[in-house]
Design an enzyme around this catalytic site. Structure first.
Site, PDB file in Angstrom:
ATOM      1  N   GLY A 245       0.814  -1.221   0.000  1.00 14.62           N
ATOM      2  CA  GLY A 245       0.000   0.000   0.000  1.00 14.62           C
ATOM      3  C   GLY A 245       0.844   1.266   0.000  1.00 14.62           C
TER       4      GLY A 245
ATOM      5  N   ILE B  30       1.600   3.897   2.295  1.00 16.94           N
ATOM      6  CA  ILE B  30       2.626   4.189   3.315  1.00 16.94           C
ATOM      7  C   ILE B  30       3.546   2.974   3.494  1.00 16.94           C
TER       8      ILE B  30
ATOM      9  N   ASP C 178       0.248  -8.932   2.085  1.00 18.74           N
ATOM     10  CA  ASP C 178      -0.800  -8.005   1.626  1.00 18.74           C
ATOM     11  C   ASP C 178      -1.788  -8.799   0.773  1.00 18.74           C
TER      12      ASP C 178
ATOM     13  N   LEU D  75      -3.751  -7.356  -1.309  1.00 11.40           N
ATOM     14  CA  LEU D  75      -3.916  -6.507  -2.507  1.00 11.40           C
ATOM     15  C   LEU D  75      -5.346  -5.998  -2.683  1.00 11.40           C
TER      16      LEU D  75
ATOM     17  N   ASN E  48      -6.446  -3.200  -1.746  1.00 13.60           N
ATOM     18  CA  ASN E  48      -6.409  -1.779  -2.121  1.00 13.60           C
ATOM     19  C   ASN E  48      -5.036  -1.414  -2.698  1.00 13.60           C
TER      20      ASN E  48
ATOM     21  N   PHE F   5       0.445  -2.242   8.857  1.00 11.34           N
ATOM     22  CA  PHE F   5      -0.288  -1.207   8.108  1.00 11.34           C
ATOM     23  C   PHE F   5      -1.648  -1.704   7.617  1.00 11.34           C
TER      24      PHE F   5
ATOM     25  N   SER G 118      -3.827   6.709  13.835  1.00 13.09           N
ATOM     26  CA  SER G 118      -4.193   7.905  13.082  1.00 13.09           C
ATOM     27  C   SER G 118      -4.613   9.022  14.035  1.00 13.09           C
TER      28      SER G 118
ATOM     29  N   TYR H 146     -14.157   3.866  11.141  1.00 10.20           N
ATOM     30  CA  TYR H 146     -12.728   3.678  10.857  1.00 10.20           C
ATOM     31  C   TYR H 146     -11.881   4.084  12.075  1.00 10.20           C
TER      32      TYR H 146
ATOM     33  N   LYS I 106      -9.246   1.986  14.862  1.00 11.89           N
ATOM     34  CA  LYS I 106      -7.869   2.358  15.260  1.00 11.89           C
ATOM     35  C   LYS I 106      -7.772   2.447  16.779  1.00 11.89           C
TER      36      LYS I 106
ATOM     37  N   TYR J 143      -0.505   8.914  12.728  1.00  4.39           N
ATOM     38  CA  TYR J 143      -0.138   9.757  11.596  1.00  4.39           C
ATOM     39  C   TYR J 143      -1.133  10.904  11.473  1.00  4.39           C
TER      40      TYR J 143
ATOM     41  N   ARG K  24     -17.869  19.353   4.532  1.00  3.81           N
ATOM     42  CA  ARG K  24     -18.008  17.896   4.459  1.00  3.81           C
ATOM     43  C   ARG K  24     -18.327  17.381   5.862  1.00  3.81           C
TER      44      ARG K  24
HETATM   45  P1  NAD Z   1      -3.407   1.553   1.717  1.00  4.78           P
HETATM   46  O1  NAD Z   1      -4.809   1.143   1.485  1.00  4.78           O
HETATM   47  O2  NAD Z   1      -2.634   2.114   0.570  1.00  4.78           O
HETATM   48  O3  NAD Z   1      -2.576   0.324   2.314  1.00  4.78           O
HETATM   49  C1  NAD Z   1      -3.157  -0.647   3.136  1.00  4.78           C
HETATM   50  C2  NAD Z   1      -2.768  -2.009   2.566  1.00  4.78           C
HETATM   51  O4  NAD Z   1      -3.303  -3.034   3.397  1.00  4.78           O
HETATM   52  C3  NAD Z   1      -3.289  -2.236   1.164  1.00  4.78           C
HETATM   53  O5  NAD Z   1      -2.222  -2.617   0.325  1.00  4.78           O
HETATM   54  C4  NAD Z   1      -4.320  -3.355   1.317  1.00  4.78           C
HETATM   55  O6  NAD Z   1      -4.370  -4.187   0.172  1.00  4.78           O
HETATM   56  C5  NAD Z   1      -3.810  -4.079   2.553  1.00  4.78           C
HETATM   57  N1  NAD Z   1      -4.837  -4.782   3.345  1.00  4.78           N
HETATM   58  C6  NAD Z   1      -6.004  -4.271   3.822  1.00  4.78           C
HETATM   59  N2  NAD Z   1      -6.668  -5.216   4.517  1.00  4.78           N
HETATM   60  C7  NAD Z   1      -5.905  -6.346   4.492  1.00  4.78           C
HETATM   61  C8  NAD Z   1      -6.053  -7.656   5.028  1.00  4.78           C
HETATM   62  N3  NAD Z   1      -7.132  -8.009   5.732  1.00  4.78           N
HETATM   63  N4  NAD Z   1      -5.071  -8.553   4.821  1.00  4.78           N
HETATM   64  C9  NAD Z   1      -3.965  -8.218   4.094  1.00  4.78           C
HETATM   65  N5  NAD Z   1      -3.779  -6.993   3.564  1.00  4.78           N
HETATM   66  C10 NAD Z   1      -4.741  -6.076   3.753  1.00  4.78           C
HETATM   67  O7  NAD Z   1      -3.406   2.573   2.929  1.00  4.78           O
HETATM   68  P2  NAD Z   1      -2.262   3.526   3.481  1.00  4.78           P
HETATM   69  O8  NAD Z   1      -2.640   4.915   3.199  1.00  4.78           O
HETATM   70  O9  NAD Z   1      -0.945   3.036   3.063  1.00  4.78           O
HETATM   71  O10 NAD Z   1      -2.463   3.290   5.032  1.00  4.78           O
HETATM   72  C11 NAD Z   1      -1.669   2.370   5.750  1.00  4.78           C
HETATM   73  C12 NAD Z   1      -2.095   2.382   7.194  1.00  4.78           C
HETATM   74  O11 NAD Z   1      -1.953   3.689   7.728  1.00  4.78           O
HETATM   75  C13 NAD Z   1      -3.547   1.991   7.423  1.00  4.78           C
HETATM   76  O12 NAD Z   1      -3.618   1.228   8.609  1.00  4.78           O
HETATM   77  C14 NAD Z   1      -4.235   3.316   7.610  1.00  4.78           C
HETATM   78  O13 NAD Z   1      -5.387   3.187   8.399  1.00  4.78           O
HETATM   79  C15 NAD Z   1      -3.169   4.103   8.327  1.00  4.78           C
HETATM   80  N6  NAD Z   1      -3.305   5.552   8.154  1.00  4.78           N
HETATM   81  C16 NAD Z   1      -3.360   6.074   6.890  1.00  4.78           C
HETATM   82  C17 NAD Z   1      -3.503   7.450   6.721  1.00  4.78           C
HETATM   83  C18 NAD Z   1      -3.619   8.055   5.344  1.00  4.78           C
HETATM   84  O14 NAD Z   1      -4.102   9.186   5.225  1.00  4.78           O
HETATM   85  N7  NAD Z   1      -3.184   7.388   4.288  1.00  4.78           N
HETATM   86  C19 NAD Z   1      -3.551   8.285   7.847  1.00  4.78           C
HETATM   87  C20 NAD Z   1      -3.478   7.716   9.105  1.00  4.78           C
HETATM   88  C21 NAD Z   1      -3.352   6.339   9.257  1.00  4.78           C
HETATM   89  C1  WQD Z   2      -7.984  17.511   4.034  1.00  2.67           C
HETATM   90  C2  WQD Z   2      -8.720  18.828   3.930  1.00  2.67           C
HETATM   91  C3  WQD Z   2     -11.100  18.633   3.563  1.00  2.67           C
HETATM   92  C4  WQD Z   2     -10.786  16.828  -0.403  1.00  2.67           C
HETATM   93  C5  WQD Z   2      -8.283  11.968   6.332  1.00  2.67           C
HETATM   94  C6  WQD Z   2      -8.888  11.057   7.348  1.00  2.67           C
HETATM   95  C7  WQD Z   2      -7.931  10.860   8.498  1.00  2.67           C
HETATM   96  C8  WQD Z   2      -6.581  10.385   7.983  1.00  2.67           C
HETATM   97  C9  WQD Z   2      -6.045  11.293   6.927  1.00  2.67           C
HETATM   98  C10 WQD Z   2      -6.556   7.972   7.981  1.00  2.67           C
HETATM   99  C11 WQD Z   2     -10.049  18.831   4.679  1.00  2.67           C
HETATM  100  C12 WQD Z   2     -10.407  19.287   2.377  1.00  2.67           C
HETATM  101  C13 WQD Z   2     -10.473  17.401   0.809  1.00  2.67           C
HETATM  102  C14 WQD Z   2     -11.506  17.617  -1.368  1.00  2.67           C
HETATM  103  C15 WQD Z   2     -11.463  19.477   0.159  1.00  2.67           C
HETATM  104  N1  WQD Z   2      -6.666   9.095   7.379  1.00  2.67           N
HETATM  105  N2  WQD Z   2     -10.798  18.703   1.088  1.00  2.67           N
HETATM  106  N3  WQD Z   2     -11.801  18.910  -1.044  1.00  2.67           N
HETATM  107  O1  WQD Z   2     -10.076  14.499   6.185  1.00  2.67           O
HETATM  108  O2  WQD Z   2      -8.036  15.683   7.114  1.00  2.67           O
HETATM  109  O3  WQD Z   2      -8.045  13.232   6.939  1.00  2.67           O
HETATM  110  O4  WQD Z   2      -7.019  11.443   5.874  1.00  2.67           O
HETATM  111  O5  WQD Z   2      -6.345   7.754   9.142  1.00  2.67           O
HETATM  112  O6  WQD Z   2      -8.492   9.932   9.344  1.00  2.67           O
HETATM  113  O7  WQD Z   2     -10.081  11.645   7.801  1.00  2.67           O
HETATM  114  O8  WQD Z   2      -7.885  14.527   4.885  1.00  2.67           O
HETATM  115  O9  WQD Z   2      -7.233  14.921   2.555  1.00  2.67           O
HETATM  116  O10 WQD Z   2      -9.597  14.170   3.056  1.00  2.67           O
HETATM  117  O11 WQD Z   2      -8.898  16.470   3.678  1.00  2.67           O
HETATM  118  O12 WQD Z   2     -11.767  20.650   0.407  1.00  2.67           O
HETATM  119  O13 WQD Z   2     -11.840  17.139  -2.467  1.00  2.67           O
HETATM  120  O14 WQD Z   2      -9.033  19.052   2.554  1.00  2.67           O
HETATM  121  O15 WQD Z   2     -12.308  19.278   3.844  1.00  2.67           O
HETATM  122  O16 WQD Z   2     -10.208  20.108   5.239  1.00  2.67           O
HETATM  123  P1  WQD Z   2      -8.622  14.562   6.331  1.00  2.67           P
HETATM  124  P2  WQD Z   2      -8.399  14.959   3.462  1.00  2.67           P
END
Ligand code: NAD
Ligand code: WQD
Length: 358
Positions: free
Chosen positions: A14, A16, A35, A37, A39, A84, A128, A156, A160, A184, A303
């Site tokens: 994925g 990160i 993974d 796959l 997503n 992750f 998160s 969601y 966490k 994060y 939103r």
């Molecule tokens: P992502 O969807 O790109 O990566 C997650 C990966 O996990 C994917 O490759 C998916 O195929 C795999 N996966 C999901 N469920 C699975 C399962 N049951 N078994 C095996 N593989 C599985 O997401 P990301 O953005 O890389 O996020 C990684 C982690 O960080 C997640 O736990 C997410 O909640 C957390 N996180 C992400 C963000 C963000 O904004 N991207 C912010 C805070 C926390």
């Molecule tokens: C950022 C800002 C929107 C899209 C999310 C999850 C959080 C974490 C990180 C996993 C906000 C604005 C966005 C658009 C917009 N993920 N926006 N138009 O909501 O801060 O965080 O990702 O843990 O849990 O909620 O991130 O990128 O969606 O939005 O105006 O088309 O951009 O309103 O202010 P968010 P985001």
């Protein structure tokens, strides 16, 4: 680190996870990716291999499949796990909460159970900032410290919060467990090579991926969700962190745990953020500057679930993990734009069709 021991990275294909695998290998760790796959795409793993000039052990396994997971742990010498793998879309989680609870929580329980059985008791968990909910409900909690009370407002975020507590309870029951909880803030950007990056399979929910699709003509304009917040330009404030800095935070957490004295366990949360807030328009302007065009936008209503300000207090990670975000929003915009222009359809083959027609 033992030369024959591995770090398992769940969700390593994925967004990160893939960046973290690259950093792990650069730091001398051996890596196994697990993974399913759901997503992501195997192409991401192939790109990592190309980047690090090394083949990587990859298992296409769902974390809830205890038998297959156990097989991986029995077949290799595992030193620790970076976890992750999860479903991560806030909006979707409100529509299919059971799938989120099942995948994220049952996946984590199965993983922790298998780890325990194989005496692997070191885990870094992807949490998160969403666990804090709306921190502006308190007087003095912006920037947000790890001690800010948790109040996740969507399924969601609740998964966490629950998994953090699972790891905490496990550590209470057996003090030899080591759990590093990394919260994060808003990860953005891509690897500077342009080889790996974020690849939303559907319409992007997040700001920068959406803006990038506007910039390459896949979407007409950005919809700005509200300009009536109490910020300098009326749009919400977030702590945007470059994904490569974030990836390095995982190495810092692993190293921290490895440096603890033998038999000393741990449960600790760390914010991974920059400590600097940017509004939606700040990001919009930075990205337009990178692209060299004024991108179209329209202000629409707020939103559901958005809050005014999510900015980290990153002091604990700085002091304890010796980790610091080194890159800024401009670096992230540059790297994300390189990733987008070189892979307009992400990891999918459509990229080749795109190149044929452009
Ligand atoms: P992502 O969807 O790109 O990566 C997650 C990966 O996990 C994917 O490759 C998916 O195929 C795999 N996966 C999901 N469920 C699975 C399962 N049951 N078994 C095996 N593989 C599985 O997401 P990301 O953005 O890389 O996020 C990684 C982690 O960080 C997640 O736990 C997410 O909640 C957390 N996180 C992400 C963000 C963000 O904004 N991207 C912010 C805070 C926390
Ligand atoms: C950022 C800002 C929107 C899209 C999310 C999850 C959080 C974490 C990180 C996993 C906000 C604005 C966005 C658009 C917009 N993920 N926006 N138009 O909501 O801060 O965080 O990702 O843990 O849990 O909620 O991130 O990128 O969606 O939005 O105006 O088309 O951009 O309103 O202010 P968010 P985001």
């Amino acid at each position: 680190m033992g030369s024959n021991s591995y770090i398992i990275v769940t969700g390593g294909a994925g967004y990160i996870g893939s960046h973290t695998v690259v950093e792990l290998i650069h730091h001398g760790y051996n890596v196994i990716i697990i993974d399913n796959l759901c997503n992501s795409s195997y192409e991401a793993v192939a790109r990592i291999e190309f980047l690090v000039r090394k083949s990587i052990l990859f298992y296409d396994i769902d974390l809830r499949d205890e038998k297959q997971l156990s097989h991986v742990f029995s077949s290799h010498n595992i030193q620790g796990v970076i976890h992750f793998a999860a479903l991560k879309a806030v909006g979707e989680s409100t529509k299919i909460p059971l799938d989120y609870y099942d995948n994220n929580i049952n996946g984590s329980i199965t993983l922790l159970r298998v780890m325990g059985k194989h005496n692997v008791k070191t885990i870094v968990f992807s949490s998160s900032a969403t666990v804090y909910g709306d921190a502006t409900r308190f007087e003095n909690m912006i920037p947000i410290p790890e001690t800010c009370p948790n109040d996740p407002t969507n399924p969601y975020g609740k998964t966490k919060y629950t998994i953090e507590n699972l790891i905490k309870d496990l550590h209470t029951s057996d003090r030899t467990w080591r759990g590093a909880i990394l919260r994060y803030f808003n990860p953005i950007g891509a690897h500077p090579s342009g080889l790996i990056g974020e690849d939303p399979l559907d319409i992007p929910n997040n700001l920068l991926p959406y803006l990038a699709q506007v910039a390459i003509g896949r979407r007409e304009k950005l919809y700005v969700f509200g300009n009536d917040y109490e910020s300098h330009d009326g749009t919400p404030i977030r702590d945007y962190i470059h994904v490569v800095d974030l990836a390095k935070g995982h190495i810092a957490a692993l190293d921290y745990m490895n440096n603890l004295k033998h038999d000393i366990g741990l449960y600790r949360e760390w914010n991974l953020g920059t400590g600097k807030g940017s509004t939606v328009f700040d990001i919009y302007k930075a990205f337009c500057k990178t692209v060299g065009t004024e991108l179209q936008y329209e202000v629409v209503g707020r939103r559901d679930g958005d809050v005014l300000n999510l900015t980290a207090n990153p002091t604990r990670a700085k002091q304890e993990l010796k980790w610091n975000a080194a890159l800024n929003v401009e670096d992230a915009c540059r790297d994300f734009w390189k990733w987008t222009t070189e892979n307009p359809f992400g990891f999918r083959v459509d990229n080749y069709q795109w190149k044929l027609f452009n």
